[in-house]
Write an enzyme that holds these catalytic residues in place. Structure first.
Site, PDB file in Angstrom:
ATOM      1  N   ASN A  36      64.415  95.419 -54.087  1.00  0.00           N
ATOM      2  CA  ASN A  36      64.840  94.726 -53.351  1.00  0.00           C
ATOM      3  C   ASN A  36      63.916  94.104 -52.117  1.00  0.00           C
ATOM      4  O   ASN A  36      63.624  95.147 -51.524  1.00  0.00           O
ATOM      5  CB  ASN A  36      66.188  95.338 -52.739  1.00  0.00           C
ATOM      6  CG  ASN A  36      67.013  94.699 -51.849  1.00  0.00           C
ATOM      7  OD1 ASN A  36      66.913  93.392 -51.617  1.00  0.00           O
ATOM      8  ND2 ASN A  36      67.936  95.457 -51.012  1.00  0.00           N
ATOM      9  N   LYS A  70      64.622  92.209 -49.764  1.00  0.00           N
ATOM     10  CA  LYS A  70      65.215  91.977 -48.602  1.00  0.00           C
ATOM     11  C   LYS A  70      64.725  90.838 -47.844  1.00  0.00           C
ATOM     12  O   LYS A  70      64.301  89.968 -48.837  1.00  0.00           O
ATOM     13  CB  LYS A  70      65.129  93.216 -47.609  1.00  0.00           C
ATOM     14  CG  LYS A  70      65.599  94.401 -48.220  1.00  0.00           C
ATOM     15  CD  LYS A  70      65.523  95.790 -47.257  1.00  0.00           C
ATOM     16  CE  LYS A  70      66.036  97.018 -48.145  1.00  0.00           C
ATOM     17  NZ  LYS A  70      66.252  98.236 -47.249  1.00  0.00           N
ATOM     18  N   HIS A  94      75.171  95.490 -50.602  1.00  0.00           N
ATOM     19  CA  HIS A  94      74.263  96.355 -49.886  1.00  0.00           C
ATOM     20  C   HIS A  94      74.611  96.675 -48.612  1.00  0.00           C
ATOM     21  O   HIS A  94      75.219  96.100 -47.946  1.00  0.00           O
ATOM     22  CB  HIS A  94      73.074  95.595 -49.748  1.00  0.00           C
ATOM     23  CG  HIS A  94      71.709  96.611 -49.606  1.00  0.00           C
ATOM     24  ND1 HIS A  94      71.629  96.800 -48.270  1.00  0.00           N
ATOM     25  CD2 HIS A  94      70.646  97.174 -50.398  1.00  0.00           C
ATOM     26  CE1 HIS A  94      70.375  97.697 -48.341  1.00  0.00           C
ATOM     27  NE2 HIS A  94      69.977  97.914 -49.660  1.00  0.00           N
ATOM     28  N   GLU A 141      73.172  96.990 -45.845  1.00  0.00           N
ATOM     29  CA  GLU A 141      72.748  96.142 -44.708  1.00  0.00           C
ATOM     30  C   GLU A 141      73.519  94.637 -44.433  1.00  0.00           C
ATOM     31  O   GLU A 141      74.032  94.411 -43.387  1.00  0.00           O
ATOM     32  CB  GLU A 141      71.264  95.662 -44.811  1.00  0.00           C
ATOM     33  CG  GLU A 141      70.321  96.714 -44.825  1.00  0.00           C
ATOM     34  CD  GLU A 141      68.989  96.910 -45.511  1.00  0.00           C
ATOM     35  OE1 GLU A 141      68.944  95.739 -45.920  1.00  0.00           O
ATOM     36  OE2 GLU A 141      68.308  97.665 -45.488  1.00  0.00           O
ATOM     37  N   GLU A 200      73.074 104.560 -52.951  1.00  0.00           N
ATOM     38  CA  GLU A 200      71.939 104.491 -51.700  1.00  0.00           C
ATOM     39  C   GLU A 200      72.523 105.040 -50.305  1.00  0.00           C
ATOM     40  O   GLU A 200      73.235 104.441 -49.631  1.00  0.00           O
ATOM     41  CB  GLU A 200      71.740 103.062 -51.353  1.00  0.00           C
ATOM     42  CG  GLU A 200      71.177 102.244 -52.549  1.00  0.00           C
ATOM     43  CD  GLU A 200      70.299 100.906 -51.956  1.00  0.00           C
ATOM     44  OE1 GLU A 200      69.186 100.862 -52.539  1.00  0.00           O
ATOM     45  OE2 GLU A 200      70.648 100.289 -51.195  1.00  0.00           O
ATOM     46  N   GLY A 257      64.993 103.091 -45.789  1.00  0.00           N
ATOM     47  CA  GLY A 257      63.821 102.766 -44.762  1.00  0.00           C
ATOM     48  C   GLY A 257      63.578 103.702 -43.944  1.00  0.00           C
ATOM     49  O   GLY A 257      62.762 103.488 -43.008  1.00  0.00           O
ATOM     50  N   SER A 292      64.122 105.083 -49.828  1.00  0.00           N
ATOM     51  CA  SER A 292      62.713 105.758 -49.739  1.00  0.00           C
ATOM     52  C   SER A 292      61.969 106.245 -51.272  1.00  0.00           C
ATOM     53  O   SER A 292      61.234 107.131 -51.234  1.00  0.00           O
ATOM     54  CB  SER A 292      62.842 106.668 -48.903  1.00  0.00           C
ATOM     55  OG  SER A 292      63.291 106.033 -47.433  1.00  0.00           O
TER      56      SER A 292
HETATM   57  P1  13P Z   1      63.580 101.408 -48.940  1.00  0.00           P
HETATM   58  O1  13P Z   1      63.365 101.800 -50.203  1.00  0.00           O
HETATM   59  O2  13P Z   1      62.904 100.648 -48.115  1.00  0.00           O
HETATM   60  O3  13P Z   1      64.134 102.685 -48.244  1.00  0.00           O
HETATM   61  O4  13P Z   1      65.197 100.557 -49.272  1.00  0.00           O
HETATM   62  C1  13P Z   1      65.958 100.933 -50.078  1.00  0.00           C
HETATM   63  C2  13P Z   1      66.997  99.976 -50.354  1.00  0.00           C
HETATM   64  O5  13P Z   1      67.900  99.512 -49.237  1.00  0.00           O
HETATM   65  C3  13P Z   1      67.220  99.261 -51.635  1.00  0.00           C
HETATM   66  O6  13P Z   1      67.974  98.387 -51.649  1.00  0.00           O
END
Ligand code: 13P
Length: 250
Positions: A9, A11, A94, A96, A166, A172, A212
């Site tokens: 992903n 982002k 997601h 976010e 997640e 993150g 992560s």
């Molecule tokens: P990270 O791998 O950067 O922690 O992000 C995870 C994520 O949100 C994947 O959709």
């Protein structure tokens, strides 16, 4: 045996030129894996990415979609549009998007139904916040999310889903869940699906862990009983690192 799926992903990272370069560099590094490899890229990269990935084993996905087919929704993209350029997967719900764009389980549910309607494969995200976890409410939160986002789907649709567990506190932060915690979350999701849709359907759902994931922890996480791969953020932005994750079993 369920297929292992490893999805990146990106982002809000990478412009089309960078996407083309990334996919060109990733292709030889991952050509021998049997694992399903997906890159979920920004809308603007989709078309270039699909062309660059043609003839490779890399699948391309979007990171969001609108649930309506078309209309006066300035700035939005529909499932029908994604399908028209051969996008295969789409991340839905997601954390976010839930946090910054007020997406509710009801909206996520509408998007999942719309994705199926247009022949896209949804990657549906669920997971608890740190607060919810510390208050001992993680299970209750996950149960409600799973029930609400899958509401009204057929057994066949549920059986073909990819769900990403997640936990928000692991995204993150560089602090992945332990493999036991991640597997417990995945198992809870599968058990919850089993209650409504039956064990056979639940056993087919692909459940990813996200938060992560990196080249060091991928193997242990992906080999857990209920985890079928990962949804990878930061570590999917570098082709060498991402290929080590997709090739975790080599
Ligand atoms: P990270 O791998 O950067 O922690 O992000 C995870 C994520 O949100 C994947 O959709």
């Amino acid at each position: 045996m369920r297929q292992k799926v490893i999805a990146g992903n990106w982002k809000m990272n990478m412009h089309p030129g960078e996407a083309i370069e990334f996919i060109t560099n990733l292709t030889p590094l991952v050509k021998d894996t049997k694992n399903e490899i997906i890159l979920c890229v920004p809308y603007i990269d989709l078309f270039y990415s699909i062309l660059t990935a043609q003839g490779t084993n890399i699948k391309i996905g979007a990171q969001n979609m609108h649930y309506e087919e078309s209309g006066a929704y300035t700035g939005e993209i529909s499932g029908k549009m994604l399908k028209a350029i051969n996008v295969e997967y789409v991340i839905i719900g997601h954390s976010e998007r839930r946090k910054y764009f007020n997406e509710t389980d009801e909206i996520v549910n509408k998007k999942v139904k719309s994705a199926f309607k247009y022949g896209l494969k949804p990657i549906v995200c669920v997971g608890e916040t740190l607060n919810q976890r510390e208050e001992g409410r993680a299970e209750e939160v996950i149960k409600k999310q799973v029930d609400d986002v899958l509401e009204g789907l057929t057994n066949e649709q549920v059986g073909s889903l990819v769900i990403a567990y997640e936990p928000i506190w692991a995204i993150g932060t560089g602090k992945a869940a332990t493999s036991e915690d991640a597997n417990n979350g995945a198992k809870q999701i599968r058990d919850e699906i089993s209650k409504t849709y039956g064990q056979e359907t639940a056993s087919r759902v692909i459940i990813l862990y996200g938060g992560s994931v990196n080249e060091t922890n991928a193997k242990e996480l992906f080999e857990m009983s209920d985890i079928d791969g990962g949804l990878v953020g930061k570590a999917s932005l570098n082709p060498e690192e991402f290929s080590k994750i997709t090739n975790y079993d080599k």
